[in-house]
Write a protein that holds these residues in place. Structure first.
Motif, PDB file in Angstrom:
ATOM      1  N   ARG A  81     -35.327 -18.375  18.061  1.00 43.79           N
ATOM      2  CA  ARG A  81     -35.686 -17.924  19.316  1.00 43.79           C
ATOM      3  C   ARG A  81     -36.925 -18.996  19.751  1.00 43.79           C
ATOM      4  O   ARG A  81     -37.862 -19.300  18.996  1.00 43.79           O
ATOM      5  CB  ARG A  81     -36.183 -16.740  19.121  1.00 43.79           C
ATOM      6  N   ARG A 114     -28.997 -15.608  26.002  1.00 43.33           N
ATOM      7  CA  ARG A 114     -29.875 -15.464  26.902  1.00 43.33           C
ATOM      8  C   ARG A 114     -29.747 -14.116  27.651  1.00 43.33           C
ATOM      9  O   ARG A 114     -28.724 -14.004  28.444  1.00 43.33           O
ATOM     10  CB  ARG A 114     -30.207 -16.548  28.135  1.00 43.33           C
ATOM     11  N   ASP A 115     -30.595 -12.962  27.313  1.00 44.72           N
ATOM     12  CA  ASP A 115     -30.314 -11.992  28.277  1.00 44.72           C
ATOM     13  C   ASP A 115     -29.001 -11.330  28.039  1.00 44.72           C
ATOM     14  O   ASP A 115     -28.516 -10.858  29.010  1.00 44.72           O
ATOM     15  CB  ASP A 115     -30.944 -11.898  29.693  1.00 44.72           C
ATOM     16  N   ARG A 155     -34.209 -22.750  28.013  1.00 44.57           N
ATOM     17  CA  ARG A 155     -35.223 -22.311  28.686  1.00 44.57           C
ATOM     18  C   ARG A 155     -36.193 -21.510  27.397  1.00 44.57           C
ATOM     19  O   ARG A 155     -35.555 -20.971  26.626  1.00 44.57           O
ATOM     20  CB  ARG A 155     -34.700 -21.222  29.615  1.00 44.57           C
ATOM     21  N   ASP A 158     -35.033 -18.266  25.230  1.00 44.45           N
ATOM     22  CA  ASP A 158     -33.575 -18.501  24.534  1.00 44.45           C
ATOM     23  C   ASP A 158     -33.674 -18.417  23.136  1.00 44.45           C
ATOM     24  O   ASP A 158     -34.378 -18.708  22.524  1.00 44.45           O
ATOM     25  CB  ASP A 158     -33.156 -19.867  25.338  1.00 44.45           C
TER      26      ASP A 158
END
Length: 852
Positions: A81, A114-115, A155, A158
């Motif tokens: 991460r 991501r998310d 980003r 991420d």
């Protein structure tokens, strides 16, 4: 032997042709799923409590390896991460290293999480490939490649996840294997999964470091499997300046070698000098034999031939990292790596009938290599072990031309090594003999001219230090050495001037290089604004700079030392002052270090000799506090200061002026005592002994540097003579109070009213302490050197009298009139203070200069 002949032919072709590997990623890598033996782990979804919110967070470190006698595969799966812009910048490029001679890569996964969304970015064509060559500056070329992928679109926040497998084994190691896992890192890991597989029934050696968690063992498809499945592994902080090769973290290693002798036996067929008795090798040996019949000289000549005729260059592509090349090829090309040069040397020595073997060693582990698990990977260098006339010689042909005959050259000093032989002893000691001081320095300062000092430094370099100095001259020229010396001393003496060119002499047989430089130092005195004195500073700079810089005493790991180190430096000071005569020597040792400090005084000649030895490459953590104390001692002793005698006062020097004033004080006091010796004669019978107030007693005793306490002793003996009617000489009893105190103190105690416990017991002890302190005070001075001072013992001796003075006061509790009179500061006391004050101030200032 068929395999060996094919193998050597392969190496010859590889070396002659210079293998060219494709720079196309597709020629070295493919994409696809992991092999069936791999256990695929998922990225942890739970919060990572140990995570750093600014640096990269290691969510998954998955390492799995399978080995056999014919294959090797290493699977890696990582998930990181990236919580900050810095983490994205530093960790969004994937790199994979491989040796194209025998390895290939299979990419399994490259994706961003991501998310809750998974973005697949696996694209083989997006990888670039580069020649790595991290050791090029060492003239070592291994041909390794690096695949690199700058992952697009990463980003902050991420999770970058990727997985791949590196397949292939180096044919040089045959059926053997070696590997292991670190179970801890400098940063925390949320999930650490590690798995090691090898064929069942294979003899495997296992070694652990720092007590790792034992693995879970199982068996699948004929393979023994060792698994570690660890969660929330904390990062470990490690000490600085740890020895190279010291294992910082928890580790488990596996090896197919049972012991070190097996390692040496495996490589013997590749290094055996008997197979290399070619015409070219025999011709070199014949030339050496024709030049000398002395076998020691033949051995030295063989080493010199390889060092002079073959330059070092390591081409360690694939098998070339372990297997030497044919000596004929090395002689044709006139270059080779350590393996090539050692095989050539041992082949020449065999032709000369001199026993010799290759010896595997390691630059990092050195003697600690014996603590490693037996394997081919424990070494990064090879030297030659030659035996002649009952002696062993450790020779390194890669060092380049060396000074010294066989007894004086710098031998390879690695502490331990493994002999490459069919029936060899395995691991042996490989310690080079000591051949004197590596650096032997004499710095001579002549201060007989008050305006200009002359300074000559003579530096004798031996063994490796001599080789380096000669190499420096050959590489940069003598003027560069001259300039280097001058600039170095200019930092200490800004006004320094050359007094002729620097000289460099070489003794080829003794293996020494002597560098001599002479200088003039105008205006060499430096004013000490605090004391108002002029000083000249000089230092054993080589000794001081050789000591380690240990920042803190609390450590968990060993501390690396610059081994071997053997330095002697002598400081010689010539002045018109008389230092007296004598010598002292103090040897201090701690594990791994020895420091000797010797002082020689001979009239106007002052010599301070320092020696410093490092006897091991590292010290245990428990020994670090001792080393810090010794290093502090070395630093303190290496810096010296000479104080210049100032202008004369009444025919004496400033150094003698305080003593002159003190002598005046003594004469004045004796005169006062004589004039007033009977002034209180009528009052003595009304008092007990000689009572005087504590404040006056302490002030006058301290300021007069003990003179007043001698007067007090004198007055007490006068009372005993006059009141007790004893036939004694009070004056001489005061002069020799070091001895007469043993009589006076008990008499003070016993005089009615008798003293109470514990003074009767302490009185003789006070007398003993006073004598010890007085003797220590008299012997503390070393005239002329800036470090001289009147000992603290002198002041301490004065205070010994206070309990006895107070006891006399107690006995005179009813004689207030006489106590008051004796305690007043009359004109004799004031005169004594005035006369003694200069001496007192001088001594206090001198003592204060030694306070931290």
């Amino acid at each position: 032997m068929k395999f060996l002949k094919f193998f050597m032919a392969f190496l010859a072709m590889a070396g002659l042709c210079g293998p060219v590997f494709s720079q196309n990623v597709s020629d070295h890598a493919t994409s696809g799923p992991p092999a069936a033996w791999v256990i695929v782990n998922e990225v942890p979804s739970a919060p990572f409590g140990l995570a750093d919110e600014t640096n990269v967070q290691y969510l998954l470190v998955d390492q799995q390896r399978r080995v056999s006698s014919t294959s090797s595969a290493y699977y890696r799966h990582y998930a990181d991460r990236l919580p900050s812009a810095r983490a994205v910048e530093n960790n969004s490029t994937i790199t994979i290293n491989l040796d194209p001679a025998y390895q290939s890569v299979v990419l399994h996964r490259v994706q961003i999480r991501r998310d809750g969304e998974v973005i697949d970015l696996l694209d083989l064509s997006a990888f670039d490939i580069y020649r790595e060559e991290t050791d090029r500056e060492k003239l070592i070329y291994n041909g390794r490649l690096q695949m690199a992928y700058v992952v697009p679109g990463v980003r902050v926040g991420d999770v970058l996840e990727y997985a791949y497998t590196v397949n292939g084994r180096n044919p040089a190691i045959g059926p053997h294997f070696f590997g292991g896992f670190r179970h801890q890192y400098g940063v925390p890991v949320q999930k650490l999964y590690q798995r090691y597989s090898h064929p069942e029934g294979t003899d495997v050696s296992v070694k652990t470091y720092h007590s790792p968690v034992p693995p879970v063992t199982s068996s699948v498809d004929g393979y023994a499997i060792h698994t570690w499945d660890l969660n929330n592994v904390e990062g470990k902080e490690t000490d600085s300046n740890l020895p190279e090769g010291y294992e910082r973290y928890s580790l488990t290693e596996y090896s197919s070698f049972a012991d070190w002798a097996e390692v040496g036996a495996y490589f013997h067929p590749f290094y055996d000098a008997g197979q290399f008795q070619t015409d070219k090798v025999l011709a070199v040996a014949a030339e050496i034999r024709a030049s000398t019949a002395d076998r020691s000289e033949q051995l030295r000549a063989a080493l010199d031939y390889v060092q002079q005729e073959v330059r070092y260059l390591g081409i360690e592509l694939g098998p070339g990292g372990y297997i030497p090349r044919d000596p004929d090829l090395v002689l044709d090309r006139r270059f080779g790596d350590c393996k090539d040069m050692v095989v050539l040397l041992t082949a020449i020595l065999k032709a000369l009938n001199i026993e010799a073997y290759p010896l595997l060693v390691d630059f990092d582990y050195r003697e600690q290599v014996a603590e490693q698990i037996p394997s081919y990977a424990a070494f990064d260098h090879v030297v030659a072990l030659a035996k002649l006339n009952g002696k062993s010689y450790f020779l390194d042909p890669t060092r380049g031309p060396q000074l010294g005959d066989l007894q004086n050259l710098q031998q390879a000093d690695f502490g331990r090594g493994v002999v490459i032989a069919a029936d060899g002893p395995g691991m042996i000691k490989a310690i080079a003999p000591t051949t004197g001081w590596q650096k032997d320095i004499v710095d001579k300062y002549d201060l007989t001219d008050p305006e200009v000092a002359t300074f000559t430094t003579t530096n004798v370099f031996r063994t490796e230090a001599a080789d380096r100095m000669l190499s420096r001259r050959d590489r940069n020229g003598l003027q560069e050495i001259d300039d280097g010396y001058f600039k170095f001393y200019q930092r200490s003496y800004p006004s320094i001037e050359r007094d002729g060119p620097l000289a460099l002499e070489v003794d080829q047989d003794a293996g020494t290089v002597t560098v001599t430089a002479s200088y003039r130092i105008p205006d060499y005195w430096q004013l000490d604004e605090d004391s108002g004195e002029e000083t000249f500073d000089f230092t054993a700079d080589e000794i001081g700079s050789a000591t380690p810089t240990i920042e803190r005493s609390e450590r968990s790991g060993p501390y690396a030392l610059a081994y071997p180190t053997a330095i002697r430096q002598k400081l010689v000071l010539i002045t018109e002052d008389d230092f007296g005569y004598g010598k002292t020597s103090d040897l201090q040792t701690v594990p791994g270090l020895a420091f000797r400090n010797s002082l020689f005084l001979n009239g106007g000649r002052y010599e301070h000799e320092f020696t410093y030895r490092v006897t091991r490459s590292q010290i245990a953590a428990v020994d670090v506090p001792q080393h810090m104390q010794l290093v502090e001692t070395v630093d303190d002793e290496a810096w010296r200061s000479y104080t210049r005698p100032a202008a004369a006062i009444w025919g004496t020097t400033a150094e003698d002026a305080p003593l002159f004033l003190f002598a005046l004080a003594i004469l004045g006091s004796l005169l006062v005592a004589t004039l007033h010796r009977n002034k209180d004669a009528d009052d003595r019978k009304h008092q007990l002994l000689y009572p005087v107030g504590t404040f006056k007693f302490v002030v006058l005793s301290l300021v007069s540097l003990g003179l007043y306490q001698a007067y007090w002793v004198y007055k007490n003996w006068v009372w005993i003579r006059d009141v007790k009617g004893e036939r004694i000489w009070p004056f001489w009893r005061a002069v020799f109070m070091n001895f007469t105190n043993f009589s006076l103190f008990p008499r003070i105690v016993k005089e009615a009213p008798a003293a109470s416990f514990p003074l009767p017991v302490l009185a003789p002890i006070y007398a003993i302490i006073y004598m010890i302190f007085s003797v220590a005070d008299y012997s503390a001075d070393t005239p002329g050197i800036g470090t001289e001072f009147t000992s603290w013992f002198g002041f301490a001796a004065i205070l010994i009298f206070v309990p006895m003075s107070r006891e006399v006061l107690r006995k005179n509790a009813a004689n207030g009139k006489y106590v008051t009179r004796n305690s007043a500061f009359g004109w004799p006391a004031i005169a004594l203070l005035v006369m003694c004050l200069p001496m007192f101030v001088t001594q206090v200032v001198a003592l204060a200069s030694f306070l931290p």
